[in-house]
Design a protein around this motif. Structure first.
Motif: not given
Length: 393
Positions: A131-136, A176-188, A318-327
């Motif tokens: 998800l970090a790779s795709n969202l960023a 499920f919760i992990l995906v939801l949080v990553l989607f939320l952090s990407s602008g959901l 860096n958006l990719y690193y940000s998603y990695l930290y969150i995940g």
């Protein structure tokens, strides 16, 4: 022009992550020795055998963390590499019915000789990387649209389904919760997440009512444990010598410890009263022997790492690193929350281990690799920033 200085990647280690990790792992080895010693003695085995194994797992995990820390993260972002990782993870899950080892009535482990590996523990980390790779993908934050992330959503649902079939409902819920949080952090939209969480809680509550009020003969035998665990969640002392044996004795252990504990090695409940005192219920033994105050300190170290990772995510450019930290932060947060939440009876007993403290090589290895990825992202980000400023190379 400023003189360029060259440092090895080890120079950029984030000790706010590394020091709590080492402290927790050392405490874990001590608690594994203490919590398992009586059962090992009763079985005529060496009282330190599990502690020695845990030490070996720890050393091996450090080696794997060091390897992950040194690799180039751009390699993990390449589609071919990502598809290879997804494929291998999926194959390890579907192979469980054929090559898996049954532990506690569930066939979730693969015996690798040196350790029992649980593929479902690897799935959340793989989902974070994917998800970090795709969202960023565009390296810029754009308004979230589901049609742009259909593939990511399908992959997540796909893995959730197969993890739930093991059966591992707790693991599927974590994904499920992990995906939801990553989607939320990407602008959901936060409203969508609020509705999703309300729906999740409502389904859980409805499921509890249905499981406890209607006949469950139609349910496949391997899912029968769900009824028992929901009954025990409603009343931990419903059957102290039967279905509520684990949870009720965990309560006794925590009560015995009080604020200051009985002392290291002096647990009463580990002496045949509390099953799996060195894995699922090790935190109850921590409270009994070390006391509530010291055990809260253990929780603080885990939450400190989580908070630090979230802070890095907020500050990262860096958006990719940000998603990695969150995940990576969410993985730690979910695992400790589920373990302690089930111990206290807020959620059904799940069988998830306490991060870095519980006995077992699989969990420690995956979590160490998770932190290795976060450390790698942090070091790489510092080096890239330094290069852009023309200072340190």
């Amino acid at each position: 022009m400023k003189q360029m200085k060259r440092f090895s990647k080890m120079h950029y280690l984030d000790f706010y992550i590394l020091i709590p990790y080492f402290i927790l792992c050392v405490i874990g080895i001590l608690m594994v020795y203490s919590s398992s010693s009586y059962q090992l003695l009763d079985s005529d085995l060496g009282t330190s055998s599990k502690a020695i194994k845990q030490t070996v797992y720890f050393l091996f995990s450090i080696i794997c963390m060091s390897f992950v820390y040194r690799i180039n993260l751009t390699v993990l972002r390449k589609p071919k590499m990502m598809y290879f990782i997804l494929t291998m993870t999926f194959l390890s899950i579907i192979a469980l019915p054929f090559i898996g080892t049954s532990v506690g009535g569930a066939k979730r482990w693969i015996n690798l000789g040196v350790l029992l590996f649980q593929p479902s523990e690897l799935v959340p980390l793989v989902i974070v990387l994917y998800l970090a790779s795709n969202l960023a993908k565009t390296d810029t934050l754009v308004p979230f649209r589901f049609k742009d992330h259909k593939r990511s959503l399908l992959v997540a649902i796909f893995f959730m389904f197969f993890v739930a079939l093991q059966p591992n409902i707790a693991g599927a819920s974590m994904i499920f919760i992990l995906v939801l949080v990553l989607f939320l952090s990407s602008g959901l939209s936060p409203w969508f997440m609020s509705m999703a969480l309300i729906g999740f809680v409502a389904i859980k509550r409805l499921g509890t009512v249905l499981l406890l009020s209607i006949p469950t003969n139609w349910m496949p035998q391997k899912f029968g444990y769900l009824v028992t665990r929901f009954e025990v969640m409603q009343n931990p002392f419903i059957d102290p010598t039967g279905k509520g044996f684990q949870t009720s004795n965990a309560y006794y252990a925590m009560h015995n410890g009080g604020f200051w504990g009985l002392g290291l090695g002096n647990s009463i409940q580990k002496k045949g009263f509390l099953p799996a005192p060195d894995t699922d219920f090790i935190f109850a033994i921590c409270i009994e022997e070390l006391g509530l105050i010291f055990s809260l300190g253990i929780l603080f170290l885990v939450f400190f790492m989580v908070a630090h990772l979230f802070l890095l995510a907020i500050r990262s450019k860096n958006l990719y690193y940000s998603y990695l930290y969150i995940g990576c932060g969410m993985l730690l947060l979910l695992q400790v929350s589920v373990n302690v939440g089930s111990l206290l009876g807020f959620i059904p007993m799940t069988g998830l281990t306490f991060p870095f403290i519980s006995y077992g090589g699989s969990s420690l290895l995956i979590l160490s690799i998770t932190l290795g990825i976060a450390l790698n992202a942090r070091a790489t980000e510092i080096r890239e920033t330094s290069r852009q400023e023309g200072g340190i190379a």
